[in-house]
Design an enzyme around this catalytic site. Structure first.
Site, PDB file in Angstrom:
ATOM      1  N   LYS A  56      -5.619 -59.284  55.535  1.00  0.00           N
ATOM      2  CA  LYS A  56      -6.058 -59.648  56.886  1.00  0.00           C
ATOM      3  C   LYS A  56      -7.453 -60.256  56.801  1.00  0.00           C
ATOM      4  CE  LYS A  56      -6.638 -57.712  61.568  1.00  0.00           C
ATOM      5  NZ  LYS A  56      -6.584 -56.516  62.435  1.00  0.00           N
ATOM      6  N   SER A  99      -3.392 -51.988  66.289  1.00  0.00           N
ATOM      7  CA  SER A  99      -3.199 -53.304  65.678  1.00  0.00           C
ATOM      8  C   SER A  99      -2.406 -53.353  64.381  1.00  0.00           C
ATOM      9  CB  SER A  99      -4.555 -53.968  65.445  1.00  0.00           C
ATOM     10  OG  SER A  99      -5.031 -54.451  66.664  1.00  0.00           O
ATOM     11  N   SER A 125      -3.612 -56.777  66.678  1.00  0.00           N
ATOM     12  CA  SER A 125      -4.326 -57.967  66.250  1.00  0.00           C
ATOM     13  C   SER A 125      -3.929 -58.448  64.853  1.00  0.00           C
ATOM     14  CB  SER A 125      -5.833 -57.695  66.251  1.00  0.00           C
ATOM     15  OG  SER A 125      -6.156 -56.690  65.290  1.00  0.00           O
TER      16      SER A 125
HETATM   17  N1  GLN Z   1      -4.803 -54.237  71.130  1.00  0.00           N
HETATM   18  C1  GLN Z   1      -5.952 -53.391  71.104  1.00  0.00           C
HETATM   19  C2  GLN Z   1      -7.152 -54.158  71.567  1.00  0.00           C
HETATM   20  O1  GLN Z   1      -7.009 -55.227  72.015  1.00  0.00           O
HETATM   21  C3  GLN Z   1      -6.139 -52.822  69.743  1.00  0.00           C
HETATM   22  C4  GLN Z   1      -6.744 -53.753  68.789  1.00  0.00           C
HETATM   23  C5  GLN Z   1      -6.870 -53.190  67.415  1.00  0.00           C
HETATM   24  O2  GLN Z   1      -6.274 -52.161  67.071  1.00  0.00           O
HETATM   25  N2  GLN Z   1      -7.687 -53.856  66.613  1.00  0.00           N
HETATM   26  O3  GLN Z   1      -8.249 -53.704  71.511  1.00  0.00           O
END
Ligand code: GLN
Length: 482
Positions: free
Chosen positions: A76, A175, A151
């Site tokens: 990532k 995410s 994400s």
């Molecule tokens: N979808 C969540 C957010 O927008 C979690 C993001 C994540 O786990 N990095 O914050």
């Protein structure tokens, strides 16, 4: 013969049926054939990968093996990689070449993996659909009109499309698990502190945790061992001993887990997700698990608490991007203050700005008690619910996401709807617990995931139960027709 899983690849390399160079070449060709469309990768490190594969092949010819010798992997783009662009999905870091490796990257290199490239992600890991990336949305390989989740969408989509056998991700509020669920693969978020955060660009430091995407639980077990462990460079990393997860999954005959199902996770489910979920519960009963109804009464407040704590921490973490030391610097500025303002205005996207504003507000004098402190109290209650539940059960089960993937564009103008797709994942981050999403079926042709939550540092039982489930089902073997 095609090799798709970590286990298959490692065995084939060990038996010298395939070389590290051949398998790397194979995955690079798969990426070239599909990624123009999927957009999983921000950077492809083709030349470095092929050179490294050659070196590993030299070692192998002398029978020198490491635990993951020759395994291709995608990282990532939130993990710092020495000499390679590390963008975090943002224009702010579009020009940033990291001078060092994150500990996760370092450990995986040390174990013998070969990095194929850096994967696309929501900007600074803020999002649930991969649409906030400066590099454009990633597509779901099951249907390109749909999001892969976020994400870590690039990492999830790449493994689902079989253009990388495994990948890394990070999970601050879901995410890893949410995109794993929406792409039909396994996504493991370890206990907070299990894996070092050093060199992982910070979003919300008390919630962020690095983890993995694979096609099955055994692959995750193999990789987790390699990335876990204490790191003197991360003061929050744990000294708890790292077990041999793979041996435990394959050798222990434990089957009689007591599994709790929180009413709050199943009450509002739509029919299709509910059917898949209870079909999965039946399989666990058949395996020998005892099912218990439980309640986690404060988890309903999880998203609200998360959307105060995470932005608050992000507003502080992201203050380092000021156009001075590294990252985007505006050409329009004439004074120091306008340098900060213009660089940040130009470098950050809409969602990141929204979070910084919300977080700065929640931390400001006069509002701190009303918002941040209150959210921390709710966080404590959520952790307490889990603590009480784990006095009665070994593992907790629920769906990973309320629904299958949504369409690209569908929720972009409705941040609240977007935030609610994390309703079943954020609570575990607030409590620092490990959890994993594994495939449990399909709704209208799109995959949906089963979430298994464990007590602190009990990744081994999450993996074991997932492995037992995967011996009885073949959802994890289904591949999208890319
Ligand atoms: N979808 C969540 C957010 O927008 C979690 C993001 C994540 O786990 N990095 O914050």
């Amino acid at each position: 013969m095609t090799y798709n899983s970590v286990t298959e690849i490692l065995q084939a390399i060990k038996k010298k049926k395939i070389s590290a160079s051949e398998i790397t070449d194979e995955y690079l060709s798969r990426i070239k054939a599909s990624d123009g469309n999927l957009n999983c990768f921000i950077t492809l490190t083709e030349e470095a990968a092929l050179n490294r594969a050659k070196e590993i092949d030299k070692d192998i010819s002398k029978n020198k093996f490491k635990p993951l010798s020759g395994l291709p992997i995608a990282q990532k783009d939130i993990f710092c990689t020495k000499g390679v662009k590390t963008s975090c999905g943002s224009k702010m870091l579009d020009n940033f070449i990291s001078p060092y490796d994150a500990t996760v990257v370092d450990k995986l290199n040390e174990a013998g993996t070969i990095m194929l490239g850096k994967t696309n992600m929501d900007e600074f890991a803020m999002g649930s659909s991969n649409e906030t990336s400066f590099y454009g949305p990633v597509k779901n390989p099951w249907d390109n009109a749909y999001v892969p989740g976020g994400s870590s969408g690039g990492s999830a989509s790449a493994v689902a499309a079989r253009i990388s056998p495994c990948s890394t991700g990070t999970d601050t509020g879901g995410s890893i698990r949410q995109p794993a669920s929406l792409c039909g693969i396994c996504g493991l978020k370890p206990t907070y502190g299990r894996v070092s955060r050093f060199g992982m660009i910070a979003f919300a430091s008390s919630l962020d945790q690095a983890g993995l995407f694979t096609t099955d639980a055994l692959d995750a077990a193999i990789l987790l061992k390699e990335i876990s462990g204490h790191d003197p460079k991360d003061s929050t990393s744990s000294t708890v001993e790292v077990p041999n997860y793979f041996d435990y999954c394959t050798n222990s005959d434990r089957k009689d887990f007591t599994v709790g199902i929180p009413e709050e996770f199943v009450n509002d489910l739509n029919d299709e997700v509910k059917v898949s979920f209870y079909d999965s519960v039946k399989i666990l009963e058949k395996i020998g698990c005892k099912i218990k109804k439980i309640s986690l009464k404060h988890t309903g407040l999880g998203v609200s608490a998360y959307q105060v704590v995470a932005p608050a921490e992000c507003s502080s973490n992201l203050s380092r991007f000021d156009g001075v030391r590294y990252g985007h610097r505006s050409k329009k500025s004439s004074t120091l203050e306008s340098l900060y303002r213009e660089s940040r205005s130009e470098g950050f996207g809409k969602e990141v700005k929204r979070r910084i504003l919300v977080g700065t507000y929640a931390l400001s004098a006069g509002y701190y008690d009303a918002y941040y402190l209150k959210a921390q109290k709710v966080r404590n209650l959520i952790a307490q619910d889990f603590r009480q539940a784990f006095e009665k059960v070994d593992l907790i089960l629920g769906p990973t996401t309320p629904d299958k993937a949504f369409k690209i564009g569908e929720k972009m103008n409705d941040p609240i709807a977007m935030y609610l797709s994390d309703v079943y994942t954020v609570s575990t981050n607030l409590a620092g617990l490990p959890a994993m999403s594994i495939p449990m079926g399909f709704k209208e042709g799109m995959p949906i995931g089963l979430q298994i939550i464990g007590n602190h540092f009990d990744e081994k039982d999450i993996l074991k139960l997932s492995h037992l489930f995967q011996k009885e089902t073949d959802w994890h073997n289904k591949e999208p027709g890319v």
